[in-house]
Design a protein around this motif. Structure first.
Motif, PDB file in Angstrom:
ATOM      1  N   GLU A   1      33.828  44.750  48.394  1.00 35.96           N
ATOM      2  CA  GLU A   1      34.796  43.627  47.403  1.00 35.96           C
ATOM      3  C   GLU A   1      34.719  43.726  46.152  1.00 35.96           C
TER       4      GLU A   1
ATOM      5  N   HIS B   1      37.942  44.753  43.982  1.00 42.83           N
ATOM      6  CA  HIS B   1      38.294  43.831  42.750  1.00 42.83           C
ATOM      7  C   HIS B   1      38.367  44.447  41.327  1.00 42.83           C
TER       8      HIS B   1
ATOM      9  N   THR C   1      32.829  39.497  37.465  1.00 42.67           N
ATOM     10  CA  THR C   1      33.427  39.447  38.799  1.00 42.67           C
ATOM     11  C   THR C   1      32.192  39.293  39.780  1.00 42.67           C
TER      12      THR C   1
END
Length: 92
Positions: A17, A21, A63
Motif C-alpha cells: 500500500e 500510494h 505517507t
C-alpha cells in the motif's frame, strides 16, 4: 529535469500500500519493491530543485507506513536510451 532516487524503508506489513500510494504522488515516475536494506526505490522527476522538497519531505515522508527515506540526486545518466527526450515529454 531533476531526477532524485529515493530509498525508502517502510513498515513491512504495509509495503504494497505504501508503494501504491507513493506511485500516485505528482513527481514520482516509478516505484520499485526491492530486497536488501531498503524496501522501496522511488524515482522522482521534477523541473525545479524546490519541487523536490514538496514531493519528498512534503508528501512522501508523510505517507503512512514510511519509516525513513534517503535521497540521492542523479547528476548524469549513462544509458543507451534517450532518457532526456523520454522524461521531458509533457514538461515545460
Amino acid at each position: 529535469m531533476i531526477t532524485a532516487i529515493v530509498l525508502i524503508k517502510a513498515d513491512m506489513a504495509r509495503i504494497p500500500e505504501v508503494g501504491e500510494h507513493i506511485a500516485q504522488l505528482d513527481g514520482v515516475s516509478e516505484v520499485y519493491s526491492v530486497t536488501g536494506e531498503y524496501d522501496l526505490v522511488a524515482m522522482v522527476r521534477v523541473s525545479r530543485h524546490d519541487d523536490l522538497a514538496e514531493v519528498i519531505p512534503g508528501r512522501m515522508n508523510k505517507t503512512p507506513g514510511v519509516l525513513s527515506t534517503e535521497t540521492h540526486i542523479a547528476f548524469r545518466t549513462y544509458s543507451r536510451h534517450d532518457l532526456e527526450a523520454a522524461f521531458s515529454l509533457g514538461m515545460d
